[in-house]
Design a protein around this motif. Structure first.
Motif, mmCIF file in Angstrom:
data_model
loop_
_atom_site.group_PDB
_atom_site.id
_atom_site.type_symbol
_atom_site.label_atom_id
_atom_site.label_comp_id
_atom_site.label_asym_id
_atom_site.label_seq_id
_atom_site.Cartn_x
_atom_site.Cartn_y
_atom_site.Cartn_z
ATOM 1 N N ALA A 254 41.789 30.015 26.292
ATOM 2 C CA ALA A 254 41.605 29.149 27.461
ATOM 3 C C ALA A 254 42.659 29.460 28.519
ATOM 4 O O ALA A 254 42.385 29.423 29.727
ATOM 5 C CB ALA A 254 41.679 27.682 27.047
ATOM 6 N N ALA A 255 43.871 29.787 28.083
ATOM 7 C CA ALA A 255 44.923 30.159 29.031
ATOM 8 C C ALA A 255 44.568 31.464 29.738
ATOM 9 O O ALA A 255 44.768 31.607 30.949
ATOM 10 C CB ALA A 255 46.254 30.294 28.295
ATOM 11 N N MET A 256 44.030 32.418 28.985
ATOM 12 C CA MET A 256 43.630 33.704 29.560
ATOM 13 C C MET A 256 42.542 33.522 30.617
ATOM 14 O O MET A 256 42.504 34.212 31.637
ATOM 15 C CB MET A 256 43.141 34.633 28.446
ATOM 16 N N LYS A 257 41.662 32.551 30.380
ATOM 17 C CA LYS A 257 40.574 32.270 31.322
ATOM 18 C C LYS A 257 41.031 31.406 32.495
ATOM 19 O O LYS A 257 40.250 31.145 33.415
ATOM 20 C CB LYS A 257 39.423 31.575 30.588
ATOM 21 N N GLY A 258 42.277 30.928 32.422
ATOM 22 C CA GLY A 258 42.820 30.141 33.517
ATOM 23 C C GLY A 258 42.427 28.684 33.513
ATOM 24 O O GLY A 258 42.592 27.985 34.517
ATOM 25 N N ILE A 259 41.909 28.182 32.385
ATOM 26 C CA ILE A 259 41.442 26.790 32.349
ATOM 27 C C ILE A 259 42.293 25.913 31.431
ATOM 28 O O ILE A 259 41.988 24.744 31.234
ATOM 29 C CB ILE A 259 39.960 26.700 31.907
ATOM 30 N N ASN A 260 43.360 26.471 30.889
ATOM 31 C CA ASN A 260 44.244 25.695 30.029
ATOM 32 C C ASN A 260 45.323 25.046 30.892
ATOM 33 O O ASN A 260 46.112 25.741 31.537
ATOM 34 C CB ASN A 260 44.891 26.611 28.983
ATOM 35 N N PRO A 261 45.393 23.707 30.906
ATOM 36 C CA PRO A 261 46.403 23.046 31.748
ATOM 37 C C PRO A 261 47.839 23.352 31.328
ATOM 38 O O PRO A 261 48.769 23.124 32.100
ATOM 39 C CB PRO A 261 46.078 21.558 31.589
ATOM 40 N N ASN A 316 44.779 35.517 19.470
ATOM 41 C CA ASN A 316 44.234 36.640 18.723
ATOM 42 C C ASN A 316 44.787 37.922 19.347
ATOM 43 O O ASN A 316 45.623 37.867 20.263
ATOM 44 C CB ASN A 316 42.703 36.609 18.713
ATOM 45 N N SER A 317 44.343 39.076 18.884
ATOM 46 C CA SER A 317 44.896 40.334 19.410
ATOM 47 C C SER A 317 44.569 40.507 20.891
ATOM 48 O O SER A 317 45.354 41.084 21.648
ATOM 49 C CB SER A 317 44.349 41.519 18.607
ATOM 50 N N HIS A 318 43.418 40.013 21.314
ATOM 51 C CA HIS A 318 42.979 40.138 22.707
ATOM 52 C C HIS A 318 43.884 39.339 23.639
ATOM 53 O O HIS A 318 44.436 39.860 24.614
ATOM 54 C CB HIS A 318 41.517 39.669 22.808
ATOM 55 N N THR A 319 44.062 38.058 23.327
ATOM 56 C CA THR A 319 44.867 37.207 24.214
ATOM 57 C C THR A 319 46.349 37.596 24.143
ATOM 58 O O THR A 319 47.056 37.536 25.150
ATOM 59 C CB THR A 319 44.688 35.724 23.862
ATOM 60 N N ALA A 320 46.799 38.009 22.956
ATOM 61 C CA ALA A 320 48.201 38.428 22.832
ATOM 62 C C ALA A 320 48.465 39.668 23.672
ATOM 63 O O ALA A 320 49.500 39.773 24.352
ATOM 64 C CB ALA A 320 48.543 38.687 21.370
ATOM 65 N N SER A 321 47.528 40.610 23.654
ATOM 66 C CA SER A 321 47.675 41.816 24.475
ATOM 67 C C SER A 321 47.662 41.466 25.955
ATOM 68 O O SER A 321 48.449 41.985 26.743
ATOM 69 C CB SER A 321 46.549 42.812 24.153
#
Length: 447
Positions: A254-261, A316-321
């Motif tokens: 959600a943070a990667m997508k910009g929707i995590n407050p 996950n590996s995607h968001t961590a990268s």
């Protein structure tokens, strides 16, 4: 050929085919067996036995990713699945952060509690299912048990990829539940109880019957109370329900997508210093025990909130990268879906307040919330939904409360905590563990 051999052969075929197309992939294959029973008016109303298998592939080629799945293991179906994934990948956006990155992982869930041999007979299970309904309707003013049942499932999962990873997981679980419809003097109330375990003998049907009945009886005369701010203690199942509606705030995806407050809130105070939350891989008796995540990385504990400060999100590996940080091994994917993030056991650390301290004075005990997910805005934190429970003083229920609306802001609510109890408990799903938490003030709209 055994089912497991068939799954393994299908996985090998898929990986070889993908490599022949000069692509990388991971594959999840799942086989499950499910059995459920329900009773109605003293007879079995449902006797359902289902089994199924599904294999799903996630391919990465030229920094493009796509997924596909098949419920058949025959070669033609597997070829169609592979081709669909490869073709769909051609039309996806390039993403250098999503790749098959788990190398040579050979993990298996070995905790014996997770998969045990069941010795109970079908007749035992039928007797339990019938006893749930009978146990309810034999009580005064219990007109029916509209929802009741027994269910069990076992599943076998294999995860493999083109980087040499091969992991396996077996698990078995079972549960039963019973709801009481209580009617008296023209009024109705309904409540239920649920019990879960790895094996049949761990179930507690008596608790299901008595808890649902006692709570429905206690709530029957519930009425709205005066509208104002109240201190609130949620029952564990209600608290779990509420926290799950705001799980996005701990999601790296959600943070990667910009929707995590909380995207930019790391190492800042986001909650009361009394609140510490961990994503815990192993909890004795937990239902989310697994040696590896959905990419094959070894599961681990992650401190999410420490004394009110945000310490980590789930990655996950995607968001961590994407963020250039360490992977927390919280990859989550079903055979039919794309890669996401998900937690294991949510554990809210016990505090120092005694039962007497946490229940001192006047407060509202909320036992049931209606429409939580539809009434919760995960981005803003605002919520408003129906609730029922009890007005309490010094640990004693003074009156039943129904027909009220509880409203507030989740992100503000977790900053305003009066006390955290010193006893840890789990909800029936065995994936949420928390003590009693007394929230300072929530807006109650009653009369």
């Amino acid at each position: 050929m055994t089912d497991q051999n068939a799954l393994q052969q299908a996985i090998d075929y898929v990986l070889d085919s993908v490599k022949a197309h000069k692509a990388d992939a991971d594959v999840i294959a799942n086989r499950s067996n499910n059995f459920s029973l329900k009773a109605n008016q003293g007879e079995l109303d449902e006797y359902k036995v289902t089994s199924g298998q599904v294999i799903g592939v996630r391919v990465v080629k030229d920094q493009r990713t796509a997924t596909s799945y098949s419920e058949s293991l025959d070669v033609a179906s597997l070829d169609l699945m592979i081709n669909n994934a490869l073709i769909n990948a051609e039309y996806s956006q390039q993403d250098p952060h999503q790749n098959i990155s788990c190398l040579d992982s050979r993990l298996a869930t070995i905790e014996p509690e997770v998969y045990q041999i069941e010795t109970a007979t079908v007749d035992d299970k039928i007797a339990l299912a019938l006893s749930l309904e009978q146990g309810v309707v034999s009580k005064p003013n219990a007109t029916s048990a509209p929802y009741n049942g027994f269910a069990e499932s076992d599943s076998h999962v294999i995860l493999a990829n083109t980087q040499g990873t091969l992991c396996s997981h077996n698990e078995r679980s079972t549960y039963c539940y019973a709801y009481t419809l209580y009617e008296k003097d023209g009024k109705q109330a309904m409540h239920g109880g649920m019990s879960s375990g790895r094996l049949f003998h761990q179930l507690d049907p008596t608790y299901c019957i008595n808890h649902g009945y006692d709570m429905a009886q206690a709530l029957l005369d519930g009425a709205p109370i005066a509208s104002k701010h109240y201190s609130v203690i949620f029952t564990l199942s209600a608290l779990s329900n509420l926290f799950s509606a705001y799980g996005m705030c701990l999601s790296g995806q959600a943070a990667m997508k910009g929707i995590n407050p909380w995207r930019d809130a790391l190492h800042t105070q986001v909650a009361s210093p009394l609140l510490t939350i961990t994503d815990t891989a192993y909890v004795n008796g937990g239902f989310a025990i697994k040696a590896f995540d959905s990419e094959g990385f070894a599961t681990r504990d992650t401190l999410l909130i420490g004394e009110g400060k945000l310490q980590s999100l789930l990655h996950n590996s995607h968001t961590a990268s994407y963020f250039g940080i360490e992977n927390t091994a919280n990859g989550s994917r079903s055979a039919k879906g794309g890669l996401g993030v998900g937690g294991s056991h949510t554990v809210i650390q016990a505090g120092s307040s005694s039962e007497a301290d946490i229940t001192a004075g006047e407060y509202l005990e909320l036992v049931e919330l209606q429409g939580v997910h539809s009434g919760a805005d995960a981005v803003s934190g605002d919520f408003s939904f129906g609730a029922s429970g009890f007005l309490c003083r010094d640990g004693q229920r003074v009156q039943a409360v129904r027909g009220i609306t509880v409203a507030g802001n989740f992100y503000q609510m977790i900053k305003e905590i009066d006390a955290v109890g010193n006893q840890l408990d789990n909800d029936y799903s065995r994936s949420f563990y928390a003590p009693k938490i007394r929230f300072n003030r929530l807006n109650i709209a009653g009369k």
